[in-house]
Motif scaffolding. Sequence first.
Motif, PDB file in Angstrom:
ATOM      1  N   SER A  76       0.815  -1.212   0.000  1.00 38.56           N
ATOM      2  CA  SER A  76       0.000   0.000   0.000  1.00 38.56           C
ATOM      3  C   SER A  76       0.848   1.261   0.000  1.00 38.56           C
ATOM      4  O   SER A  76       0.584   2.198  -0.766  1.00 38.56           O
ATOM      5  CB  SER A  76      -0.922   0.025   1.222  1.00 38.56           C
ATOM      6  OG  SER A  76      -1.837  -1.036   1.183  1.00 38.56           O
ATOM      7  N   LYS A  77       1.869   1.293   0.868  1.00 39.09           N
ATOM      8  CA  LYS A  77       2.605   2.530   1.092  1.00 39.09           C
ATOM      9  C   LYS A  77       4.009   2.558   0.483  1.00 39.09           C
ATOM     10  O   LYS A  77       4.583   3.629   0.321  1.00 39.09           O
ATOM     11  CB  LYS A  77       2.710   2.804   2.598  1.00 39.09           C
ATOM     12  CG  LYS A  77       1.363   2.951   3.293  1.00 39.09           C
ATOM     13  CD  LYS A  77       1.543   3.195   4.782  1.00 39.09           C
ATOM     14  CE  LYS A  77       0.198   3.324   5.496  1.00 39.09           C
ATOM     15  NZ  LYS A  77       0.362   3.521   6.955  1.00 39.09           N
ATOM     16  N   HIS A  78       4.548   1.395   0.183  1.00 41.91           N
ATOM     17  CA  HIS A  78       5.938   1.351  -0.278  1.00 41.91           C
ATOM     18  C   HIS A  78       6.082   0.539  -1.562  1.00 41.91           C
ATOM     19  O   HIS A  78       7.101  -0.115  -1.780  1.00 41.91           O
ATOM     20  CB  HIS A  78       6.829   0.745   0.819  1.00 41.91           C
ATOM     21  CG  HIS A  78       6.691   1.410   2.159  1.00 41.91           C
ATOM     22  ND1 HIS A  78       7.340   2.572   2.479  1.00 41.91           N
ATOM     23  CD2 HIS A  78       5.955   1.077   3.253  1.00 41.91           C
ATOM     24  CE1 HIS A  78       7.028   2.929   3.715  1.00 41.91           C
ATOM     25  NE2 HIS A  78       6.182   2.035   4.210  1.00 41.91           N
ATOM     26  N   PHE A  79       5.063   0.606  -2.420  1.00 43.96           N
ATOM     27  CA  PHE A  79       5.114  -0.202  -3.645  1.00 43.96           C
ATOM     28  C   PHE A  79       6.244   0.258  -4.562  1.00 43.96           C
ATOM     29  O   PHE A  79       6.770  -0.529  -5.363  1.00 43.96           O
ATOM     30  CB  PHE A  79       3.775  -0.110  -4.380  1.00 43.96           C
ATOM     31  CG  PHE A  79       3.695  -1.007  -5.578  1.00 43.96           C
ATOM     32  CD1 PHE A  79       3.667  -2.386  -5.427  1.00 43.96           C
ATOM     33  CD2 PHE A  79       3.677  -0.480  -6.864  1.00 43.96           C
ATOM     34  CE1 PHE A  79       3.605  -3.225  -6.529  1.00 43.96           C
ATOM     35  CE2 PHE A  79       3.617  -1.305  -7.969  1.00 43.96           C
ATOM     36  CZ  PHE A  79       3.575  -2.677  -7.800  1.00 43.96           C
ATOM     37  N   SER A  80       6.630   1.522  -4.427  1.00 41.72           N
ATOM     38  CA  SER A  80       7.724   2.024  -5.264  1.00 41.72           C
ATOM     39  C   SER A  80       9.048   1.327  -4.952  1.00 41.72           C
ATOM     40  O   SER A  80       9.994   1.413  -5.749  1.00 41.72           O
ATOM     41  CB  SER A  80       7.881   3.528  -5.068  1.00 41.72           C
ATOM     42  OG  SER A  80       8.130   3.833  -3.706  1.00 41.72           O
ATOM     43  N   ASP A  81       9.130   0.624  -3.794  1.00 40.27           N
ATOM     44  CA  ASP A  81      10.350  -0.120  -3.460  1.00 40.27           C
ATOM     45  C   ASP A  81      10.556  -1.321  -4.375  1.00 40.27           C
ATOM     46  O   ASP A  81      11.682  -1.835  -4.501  1.00 40.27           O
ATOM     47  CB  ASP A  81      10.287  -0.638  -2.006  1.00 40.27           C
ATOM     48  CG  ASP A  81      10.268   0.493  -0.991  1.00 40.27           C
ATOM     49  OD1 ASP A  81      10.519   1.650  -1.397  1.00 40.27           O
ATOM     50  OD2 ASP A  81       9.984   0.229   0.186  1.00 40.27           O
ATOM     51  N   VAL A  82       9.480  -1.790  -4.996  1.00 41.34           N
ATOM     52  CA  VAL A  82       9.538  -3.026  -5.778  1.00 41.34           C
ATOM     53  C   VAL A  82      10.045  -2.717  -7.190  1.00 41.34           C
ATOM     54  O   VAL A  82       9.441  -1.908  -7.910  1.00 41.34           O
ATOM     55  CB  VAL A  82       8.149  -3.690  -5.861  1.00 41.34           C
ATOM     56  CG1 VAL A  82       8.235  -5.020  -6.600  1.00 41.34           C
ATOM     57  CG2 VAL A  82       7.575  -3.891  -4.460  1.00 41.34           C
ATOM     58  N   PRO A  83      11.125  -3.374  -7.610  1.00 36.66           N
ATOM     59  CA  PRO A  83      11.612  -3.182  -8.989  1.00 36.66           C
ATOM     60  C   PRO A  83      10.584  -3.698  -9.999  1.00 36.66           C
ATOM     61  O   PRO A  83       9.843  -4.640  -9.714  1.00 36.66           O
ATOM     62  CB  PRO A  83      12.896  -4.031  -9.039  1.00 36.66           C
ATOM     63  CG  PRO A  83      13.281  -4.229  -7.610  1.00 36.66           C
ATOM     64  CD  PRO A  83      12.003  -4.250  -6.836  1.00 36.66           C
ATOM     65  N   THR A  84      10.557  -3.112 -11.166  1.00 35.95           N
ATOM     66  CA  THR A  84       9.573  -3.478 -12.182  1.00 35.95           C
ATOM     67  C   THR A  84       9.658  -4.959 -12.538  1.00 35.95           C
ATOM     68  O   THR A  84       8.625  -5.623 -12.724  1.00 35.95           O
ATOM     69  CB  THR A  84       9.783  -2.623 -13.452  1.00 35.95           C
ATOM     70  OG1 THR A  84       9.773  -1.251 -13.092  1.00 35.95           O
ATOM     71  CG2 THR A  84       8.684  -2.879 -14.469  1.00 35.95           C
ATOM     72  N   ASP A  85      10.887  -5.486 -12.603  1.00 36.92           N
ATOM     73  CA  ASP A  85      11.028  -6.895 -13.000  1.00 36.92           C
ATOM     74  C   ASP A  85      10.617  -7.864 -11.902  1.00 36.92           C
ATOM     75  O   ASP A  85      10.611  -9.087 -12.115  1.00 36.92           O
ATOM     76  CB  ASP A  85      12.467  -7.183 -13.446  1.00 36.92           C
ATOM     77  CG  ASP A  85      13.481  -6.886 -12.339  1.00 36.92           C
ATOM     78  OD1 ASP A  85      13.060  -6.425 -11.241  1.00 36.92           O
ATOM     79  OD2 ASP A  85      14.677  -7.103 -12.558  1.00 36.92           O
ATOM     80  N   GLN A  86      10.260  -7.321 -10.729  1.00 36.81           N
ATOM     81  CA  GLN A  86       9.817  -8.177  -9.627  1.00 36.81           C
ATOM     82  C   GLN A  86       8.296  -8.178  -9.451  1.00 36.81           C
ATOM     83  O   GLN A  86       7.780  -8.834  -8.551  1.00 36.81           O
ATOM     84  CB  GLN A  86      10.472  -7.704  -8.327  1.00 36.81           C
ATOM     85  CG  GLN A  86      11.976  -7.885  -8.265  1.00 36.81           C
ATOM     86  CD  GLN A  86      12.371  -9.368  -8.283  1.00 36.81           C
ATOM     87  OE1 GLN A  86      11.814 -10.170  -7.539  1.00 36.81           O
ATOM     88  NE2 GLN A  86      13.306  -9.722  -9.165  1.00 36.81           N
TER      89      GLN A  86
END
Length: 942
Positions: A76-86
């Motif tokens: 919810s709050k930290h989705f930007s932490d996830v790399p696109t390829d993940q």
Amino acid sequence: MDISQISYNTENAEKIVNEFYTTSQVTNEFKPQLDQWLKSAQNSSEAWSFGWDLIDMKKSANCQFYGASCIYNKVSKHFSDVPTDQYDTLKNKLLEKLLLYATSLLDNKNQQIRFIQRKLNSTLAKLALYLIQDQWQNCIQDIIATIPNCINEPDKHEDQRNQLILIVIDLLTLLPEEYSSLSNLNKLKRTQINSQLKKNFHTIKEYLLNLFNSFNTLPTNILLSTSSLYFNMIENSIKCLTSWIEFGIQMDQIQQFIDYMFVYIYNDSLFDQSAECLTSLFSSEDNLKYTNSIFKYMPKILELQNLLTKYIEEKDNDGCVVLTKLVLAFGENQLSVIFDGFLSGNDQVKQILLQFMNLIMNLTSMPGSFPVDEESSDLTFVFWYSLQDTLLGIDQVSNDLQTIFRPFFMNLLEIFIIKLQLANNYDDWTDEEKERLRCYRIDIGDTMVYMISLIGEIMLEFLMKRLVSCIENDSDNWRIQEALIYMLQSVVSELNESCSPDFSYSNDVYLVNFVDLLPKIKYTNKHILSTTLLAVGSLGSWLERNPSVLPNAISLCLLGLKTEAVTQSASFALKDIINDCDLSSFADQIISTCQEALKAGFVAQNYENRLMSIIGMCLSDLLIIEYQKSINWLQNLIEPYIIKLSELAQLKQTDKNTQSLTCHILNLLSQLMSSLIQRQQNHNSTDIMTANDSTASSANTSFQIGIGHGAMVNSSNDERAIVNSLLIKLIPIYKQIITRNLSTDLIIIDKLFESISVTLSSNIASNNPQPENEITEAILNELIQMFYILNENSWRKYAYEVCRQILIIWWKNDKYKNNLENLFLFSYQNAMKLMTRDMNWFHDHTDVVEQYCTCLAKLLKSKYYDLFEKLNEESLVYLLKFAQLGLQLPEQYTLRAVATFIEEFVKFTKIKNNLMEFLEQNSQSLMHIIMIVSCILKYFIY
């Protein structure tokens, strides 16, 4: 050990979660620290790792739920932490966990497992929203197809597949709900997701429609048994549909479902869900585009009357409330459609609309007393507000529309007569029930005020005729009379403010008739007397223009003052009337009755203050025509209070009762004195003083009330002179009270100065200067001496205010300037002694800091610069330091007072040339303070 230093990993998280929820092993001292650690861990980067580890069925349910919450929080709050390829890895891992729990639910009915699975559902729904634009455009189709087919074993029972369908429905429900919490995305991204969801709604629509159609093939006993999974599927499907309607799906996209809702609403177990769904649907303003659909469903809304009748007979208040909300949602948002229908010329449509309006009437006239017997009729008032507003909002309201709707509003008056009547057992109701009814009656009154613009004078005529008829033919039915009088009061209280074009107030016949009726009403019950007093009080300004009917109004008020149960209402009514009318011809009666009520002892203290204020205004009126009689009344009235106050001042020991009585007498005396002077100002503003002078000159009398100074007040109706004479008699008693309570009871000292402040504020409000005579000089000297008795602890809020008032009243007289300068310096010295206190003291006494700064600011604003020029530069620096301390306090009003003082102080130093050196020497400190002050003032402005 410092718990915050524990590292974030699976082992520690599992241990702390288990300890946190095992209350017998954790003391209250550590629980807040554990809670803070869990919150911090949830937001840490490590949560991506240990969160998954905790979602393990071998661990405790609390650990599993915390793990699921961690992953939900990260997505919810930290989705930007996830790399696109993940993205795919995260999606697949989440689906894997979700399906694991979904299949475990088939054999495990543990409610905690269901909570964990719901949290995983929310996480998947949130993830789908982030990816629906690009990476997972078919997320809705995948959810629908994947989960129900995850069972490959043919022997699995049909109930198990239905359990998985429930999970799919839950996921589809969560998509629009989770969308509302996408606050971390920009507006463009949110708009794109919104568009994509609505674009995919057709898939959800087909899925839900297939479910609803399949339900029709099942036997009723299976379908509607609350223990059946099919029932749960229907219930959750309705909730899903409601969620998407609230998201913004419009009526034309869900036409096929509406008939199902009108079927399910008749099932007791599905009633709430179906009604909520329909209410959400009909609440949309977009429905105005679907006029044909609105008329199509109008008959189905009308059929709900049968269901309403059933709930009324069963005394099911909750059911009545739900139905009322549904019908009102349908009506309030389709008013323009209703108007068009009435004007369409189609008799069939008109007939349906008339039935709908009657249904609203039935909802308003719900049987029983609100709120004991029913709790829904108040909801309908908004409909009548909206109807009236919409009618008046049309540029040219057609006569046809007014002709159509006027009978409904007249019928509404009949309903209000019934709904306003007090129940037979009203006196046995709880305080909460009585308060709810009071608010309900106010709402009815407000509804009637809205109606003035439409039925105006017709309404007043109708109410008066009904009241006359009731008094003449049914005089013992006080409940109906009380209801009618309450309705009249609601209307007449708005008479002078109403701007209705069709309500002419030039003809006062109805109000005259009402006041003429007052002696004919049987006041056998406190409620009708109280309501009638309320109505009479609302006529204050009208009575001023119609003095011929004043005797009836005053007689009723005096009757109320003699009746213990309605003294409050009587004092309110009389105060309202006397504020607008000259009651000098009734002064004897009013003062006598008020005095009797005060002596009787059944009047509450706050109402005694009001009575004393009424007496003061009556005495002021009486001074104009019978000066000596007014003085005699005054002496007779205040002497007992002065004697009692003197006795209390001489007591060696005091208790709470003594304190309360002393404060109360001080209040009464200040109310009397201030009302005398305030009334004089009203006389001045209306040129009454002309008659006043001639009366005073013809009276050869004197008011000898001063003691100890032998002062006399020559025959004059100058209320300020009379008040000054009272003050000179009271101040020695005040000094006794201060001396006795200086170290023991600062509350009494505060109240004493507050009392003096009220009296002096009336003197300040008068534009005339203080007369120069022995009494004036004696008052000033006595007041100044009072301050020198005080110690630094007793210089409280009102002491500083009285000091300021004294300076304003007497400063312009050069004769007193020396004493006043000393008083100002003395107040400054006491204030600066506060600088020795720590900040805790300042935090506990913000009112003292606030009042002193307020006094200084007012003096500076009024250009009393001479006083501040008596302070040397060192003293001015101390003032700045005092202000700096004040700026550290948390109270809003204290900050405002300090900031205002500094603003005025800077203006003062700039104006005075001799202070330029002071400005230069303290420029850095001043700049810092000014920056803080500017921020504070901006805060208060914006």
